[in-house]
Write a protein that holds these residues in place. Structure first.
Motif, PDB file in Angstrom:
ATOM      1  N   ASP A  63       0.815  -1.222   0.000  1.00  0.00           N
ATOM      2  CA  ASP A  63       0.000   0.000   0.000  1.00  0.00           C
ATOM      3  C   ASP A  63       0.849   1.272   0.000  1.00  0.00           C
ATOM      4  O   ASP A  63       0.325   2.370   0.202  1.00  0.00           O
ATOM      5  N   THR A  64       2.151   1.141  -0.241  1.00  0.00           N
ATOM      6  CA  THR A  64       3.044   2.288  -0.375  1.00  0.00           C
ATOM      7  C   THR A  64       3.968   2.050  -1.571  1.00  0.00           C
ATOM      8  O   THR A  64       4.161   0.894  -1.988  1.00  0.00           O
ATOM      9  N   PRO A  65       4.543   3.113  -2.127  1.00  0.00           N
ATOM     10  CA  PRO A  65       5.476   2.921  -3.242  1.00  0.00           C
ATOM     11  C   PRO A  65       6.659   2.027  -2.870  1.00  0.00           C
ATOM     12  O   PRO A  65       7.112   1.214  -3.682  1.00  0.00           O
ATOM     13  N   GLU A  66       7.125   2.164  -1.647  1.00  0.00           N
ATOM     14  CA  GLU A  66       8.264   1.353  -1.196  1.00  0.00           C
ATOM     15  C   GLU A  66       7.910  -0.137  -1.189  1.00  0.00           C
ATOM     16  O   GLU A  66       8.696  -0.980  -1.656  1.00  0.00           O
ATOM     17  N   LYS A  67       6.750  -0.455  -0.674  1.00  0.00           N
ATOM     18  CA  LYS A  67       6.318  -1.859  -0.625  1.00  0.00           C
ATOM     19  C   LYS A  67       6.057  -2.401  -2.031  1.00  0.00           C
ATOM     20  O   LYS A  67       6.312  -3.575  -2.305  1.00  0.00           O
ATOM     21  N   MET A  68       5.549  -1.545  -2.920  1.00  0.00           N
ATOM     22  CA  MET A  68       5.292  -1.984  -4.290  1.00  0.00           C
ATOM     23  C   MET A  68       6.611  -2.292  -4.991  1.00  0.00           C
ATOM     24  O   MET A  68       6.714  -3.292  -5.723  1.00  0.00           O
ATOM     25  N   LEU A  69       7.622  -1.458  -4.765  1.00  0.00           N
ATOM     26  CA  LEU A  69       8.937  -1.725  -5.347  1.00  0.00           C
ATOM     27  C   LEU A  69       9.523  -3.028  -4.821  1.00  0.00           C
ATOM     28  O   LEU A  69      10.135  -3.789  -5.570  1.00  0.00           O
ATOM     29  N   ALA A  70       9.317  -3.277  -3.542  1.00  0.00           N
ATOM     30  CA  ALA A  70       9.828  -4.517  -2.948  1.00  0.00           C
ATOM     31  C   ALA A  70       9.126  -5.737  -3.547  1.00  0.00           C
ATOM     32  O   ALA A  70       9.736  -6.802  -3.701  1.00  0.00           O
ATOM     33  N   LEU A  71       7.856  -5.566  -3.892  1.00  0.00           N
ATOM     34  CA  LEU A  71       7.106  -6.672  -4.501  1.00  0.00           C
ATOM     35  C   LEU A  71       7.630  -6.981  -5.891  1.00  0.00           C
ATOM     36  O   LEU A  71       7.736  -8.146  -6.286  1.00  0.00           O
ATOM     37  N   GLY A  72       8.012  -5.945  -6.637  1.00  0.00           N
ATOM     38  CA  GLY A  72       8.586  -6.138  -7.961  1.00  0.00           C
ATOM     39  C   GLY A  72       7.546  -6.333  -9.045  1.00  0.00           C
ATOM     40  O   GLY A  72       6.377  -6.628  -8.775  1.00  0.00           O
ATOM     41  N   GLU A  73       7.992  -6.178 -10.279  1.00  0.00           N
ATOM     42  CA  GLU A  73       7.083  -6.256 -11.421  1.00  0.00           C
ATOM     43  C   GLU A  73       6.383  -7.602 -11.524  1.00  0.00           C
ATOM     44  O   GLU A  73       5.168  -7.674 -11.744  1.00  0.00           O
ATOM     45  N   GLU A  74       7.130  -8.680 -11.367  1.00  0.00           N
ATOM     46  CA  GLU A  74       6.514 -10.014 -11.462  1.00  0.00           C
ATOM     47  C   GLU A  74       5.520 -10.245 -10.324  1.00  0.00           C
ATOM     48  O   GLU A  74       4.496 -10.895 -10.514  1.00  0.00           O
ATOM     49  N   GLY A  75       5.845  -9.694  -9.153  1.00  0.00           N
ATOM     50  CA  GLY A  75       4.922  -9.816  -8.033  1.00  0.00           C
ATOM     51  C   GLY A  75       3.622  -9.089  -8.295  1.00  0.00           C
ATOM     52  O   GLY A  75       2.534  -9.576  -7.943  1.00  0.00           O
ATOM     53  N   VAL A  76       3.714  -7.912  -8.911  1.00  0.00           N
ATOM     54  CA  VAL A  76       2.508  -7.160  -9.272  1.00  0.00           C
ATOM     55  C   VAL A  76       1.698  -7.928 -10.304  1.00  0.00           C
ATOM     56  O   VAL A  76       0.465  -8.035 -10.198  1.00  0.00           O
ATOM     57  N   ILE A  77       2.382  -8.490 -11.281  1.00  0.00           N
ATOM     58  CA  ILE A  77       1.704  -9.257 -12.332  1.00  0.00           C
ATOM     59  C   ILE A  77       0.881 -10.386 -11.740  1.00  0.00           C
ATOM     60  O   ILE A  77      -0.248 -10.650 -12.181  1.00  0.00           O
ATOM     61  N   GLU A  78       1.420 -11.063 -10.746  1.00  0.00           N
ATOM     62  CA  GLU A  78       0.702 -12.187 -10.134  1.00  0.00           C
ATOM     63  C   GLU A  78      -0.662 -11.763  -9.594  1.00  0.00           C
ATOM     64  O   GLU A  78      -1.598 -12.563  -9.566  1.00  0.00           O
ATOM     65  N   HIS A  79      -0.779 -10.515  -9.181  1.00  0.00           N
ATOM     66  CA  HIS A  79      -2.040 -10.036  -8.607  1.00  0.00           C
ATOM     67  C   HIS A  79      -2.993  -9.461  -9.647  1.00  0.00           C
ATOM     68  O   HIS A  79      -4.209  -9.493  -9.442  1.00  0.00           O
ATOM     69  N   ILE A  80      -2.457  -8.920 -10.750  1.00  0.00           N
ATOM     70  CA  ILE A  80      -3.326  -8.181 -11.676  1.00  0.00           C
ATOM     71  C   ILE A  80      -3.466  -8.854 -13.033  1.00  0.00           C
ATOM     72  O   ILE A  80      -3.991  -8.237 -13.977  1.00  0.00           O
ATOM     73  N   ARG A  81      -3.077 -10.108 -13.172  1.00  0.00           N
ATOM     74  CA  ARG A  81      -3.090 -10.745 -14.490  1.00  0.00           C
ATOM     75  C   ARG A  81      -4.507 -10.930 -15.044  1.00  0.00           C
ATOM     76  O   ARG A  81      -4.684 -11.247 -16.223  1.00  0.00           O
ATOM     77  N   THR A  82      -5.540 -10.730 -14.215  1.00  0.00           N
ATOM     78  CA  THR A  82      -6.916 -10.807 -14.716  1.00  0.00           C
ATOM     79  C   THR A  82      -7.364  -9.506 -15.378  1.00  0.00           C
ATOM     80  O   THR A  82      -8.441  -9.433 -15.962  1.00  0.00           O
ATOM     81  N   ILE A  83      -6.534  -8.460 -15.284  1.00  0.00           N
ATOM     82  CA  ILE A  83      -6.859  -7.164 -15.862  1.00  0.00           C
ATOM     83  C   ILE A  83      -6.221  -7.047 -17.244  1.00  0.00           C
ATOM     84  O   ILE A  83      -5.084  -7.484 -17.454  1.00  0.00           O
ATOM     85  N   GLY A  84      -6.920  -6.439 -18.177  1.00  0.00           N
ATOM     86  CA  GLY A  84      -6.381  -6.246 -19.511  1.00  0.00           C
ATOM     87  C   GLY A  84      -5.085  -5.441 -19.495  1.00  0.00           C
ATOM     88  O   GLY A  84      -4.930  -4.521 -18.690  1.00  0.00           O
ATOM     89  N   LEU A  85      -4.158  -5.802 -20.403  1.00  0.00           N
ATOM     90  CA  LEU A  85      -2.868  -5.113 -20.536  1.00  0.00           C
ATOM     91  C   LEU A  85      -2.052  -5.166 -19.246  1.00  0.00           C
ATOM     92  O   LEU A  85      -1.302  -4.251 -18.925  1.00  0.00           O
ATOM     93  N   TYR A  86      -2.167  -6.269 -18.520  1.00  0.00           N
ATOM     94  CA  TYR A  86      -1.591  -6.340 -17.177  1.00  0.00           C
ATOM     95  C   TYR A  86      -0.066  -6.227 -17.164  1.00  0.00           C
ATOM     96  O   TYR A  86       0.498  -5.670 -16.216  1.00  0.00           O
ATOM     97  N   ARG A  87       0.606  -6.714 -18.193  1.00  0.00           N
ATOM     98  CA  ARG A  87       2.074  -6.630 -18.176  1.00  0.00           C
ATOM     99  C   ARG A  87       2.549  -5.181 -18.271  1.00  0.00           C
ATOM    100  O   ARG A  87       3.420  -4.747 -17.517  1.00  0.00           O
ATOM    101  N   ASN A  88       1.984  -4.434 -19.196  1.00  0.00           N
ATOM    102  CA  ASN A  88       2.372  -3.035 -19.347  1.00  0.00           C
ATOM    103  C   ASN A  88       1.959  -2.232 -18.113  1.00  0.00           C
ATOM    104  O   ASN A  88       2.694  -1.344 -17.654  1.00  0.00           O
ATOM    105  N   LYS A  89       0.798  -2.547 -17.558  1.00  0.00           N
ATOM    106  CA  LYS A  89       0.331  -1.832 -16.369  1.00  0.00           C
ATOM    107  C   LYS A  89       1.224  -2.132 -15.164  1.00  0.00           C
ATOM    108  O   LYS A  89       1.512  -1.237 -14.361  1.00  0.00           O
ATOM    109  N   ALA A  90       1.663  -3.364 -15.021  1.00  0.00           N
ATOM    110  CA  ALA A  90       2.568  -3.716 -13.920  1.00  0.00           C
ATOM    111  C   ALA A  90       3.883  -2.956 -14.058  1.00  0.00           C
ATOM    112  O   ALA A  90       4.439  -2.455 -13.066  1.00  0.00           O
ATOM    113  N   LYS A  91       4.367  -2.850 -15.296  1.00  0.00           N
ATOM    114  CA  LYS A  91       5.605  -2.098 -15.541  1.00  0.00           C
ATOM    115  C   LYS A  91       5.424  -0.640 -15.122  1.00  0.00           C
ATOM    116  O   LYS A  91       6.295  -0.054 -14.462  1.00  0.00           O
ATOM    117  N   ASN A  92       4.272  -0.048 -15.482  1.00  0.00           N
ATOM    118  CA  ASN A  92       4.009   1.341 -15.119  1.00  0.00           C
ATOM    119  C   ASN A  92       3.877   1.529 -13.610  1.00  0.00           C
ATOM    120  O   ASN A  92       4.327   2.540 -13.063  1.00  0.00           O
TER     121      ASN A  92
END
Length: 215
Positions: A63-92
């Motif tokens: 829930d903070t930028p620091e924690k999101m960075l610690a999770l990493g791009e692949e970690g974000v992808i694991e949570h949002i892969r049901t959303i369209g364009l999830y790879r590009n959105k995780a990168k952003n």
């Protein structure tokens, strides 16, 4: 294009919408300014319900930028892969988190220009954040608002920028803060795209739309 409704009619429309829902809320779940930025950025070409489902667990652990960075791009992808364009959105999401940490001390800025400098954040996203978090009368024009503004004559315009300006110019100042939420909800549930529900519309008698339905 539909003509511009006169000021008295617009005031009456928003008076009615205010009476129905005095404090309209956005439907994207968030816990702070950062998660709001992320949620709105993820909602492009996706439903609010789909974003809320995907971010429920994500925001519990990041829930903070620091924690999101610690999770990493692949970690974000694991949570949002049901959303369209999830790879590009995780990168952003990771890129904007890094900018917030490195340039803004981990805080979300409250200026449109600063918000729009973040990856994946356009004018609409910036206006949502300014309005919902910083309570500025910013108008985030989405497809619902564009449709309602043009159909009704509240804020006609050939593009989203023109509709945004029309809202700013013609909606009474005391209704500006919640204007875009009232219009979004109206477009989402009553003035729907294919067959508007004019029979139950609380502003049908003021609306300039010619092809009104009975139901």
């Amino acid at each position: 294009m539909v003509k511009q409704l006169p000021y008295p009619a617009i005031r009456e429309i928003f008076s009615r919408l205010h009476a129905i829902e005095p404090e309209p809320k956005g439907e994207l779940d968030h816990v702070n300014a950062f998660t709001l930025v992320v949620a709105v950025a993820l909602s492009a070409q996706a439903t609010d319900a789909g974003v809320n489902k995907a971010t429920k667990r994500l925001f519990e652990i990041a829930d903070t930028p620091e924690k999101m960075l610690a999770l990493g791009e692949e970690g974000v992808i694991e949570h949002i892969r049901t959303i369209g364009l999830y790879r590009n959105k995780a990168k952003n999401v990771i890129r904007l988190s890094r900018i917030l940490v490195e340039e803004y001390g981990g805080e979300v800025p409250n200026s449109r220009a600063a918000l729009m400098s973040l990856p994946g954040v356009g004018r609409k996203t910036a206006n949502v954040v300014l309005n919902m978090w910083w309570r500025q009368p910013a108008q985030a024009v989405d497809t619902h608002i564009f449709r309602v503004g043009n159909r009704t004559g509240i804020a006609p315009g050939r593009d989203v920028d023109a509709v945004e300006r029309a809202i700013e110019d013609h909606v009474p100042a005391d209704f500006q803060l919640h204007a875009h939420h009232w219009l979004i909800l109206h477009g989402r549930y009553i003035c729907v795209a294919r067959k508007p529900k004019c029979g139950i519309c609380p502003i049908a008698d003021l609306c300039l739309y010619e092809d009104k339905t009975e139901t």
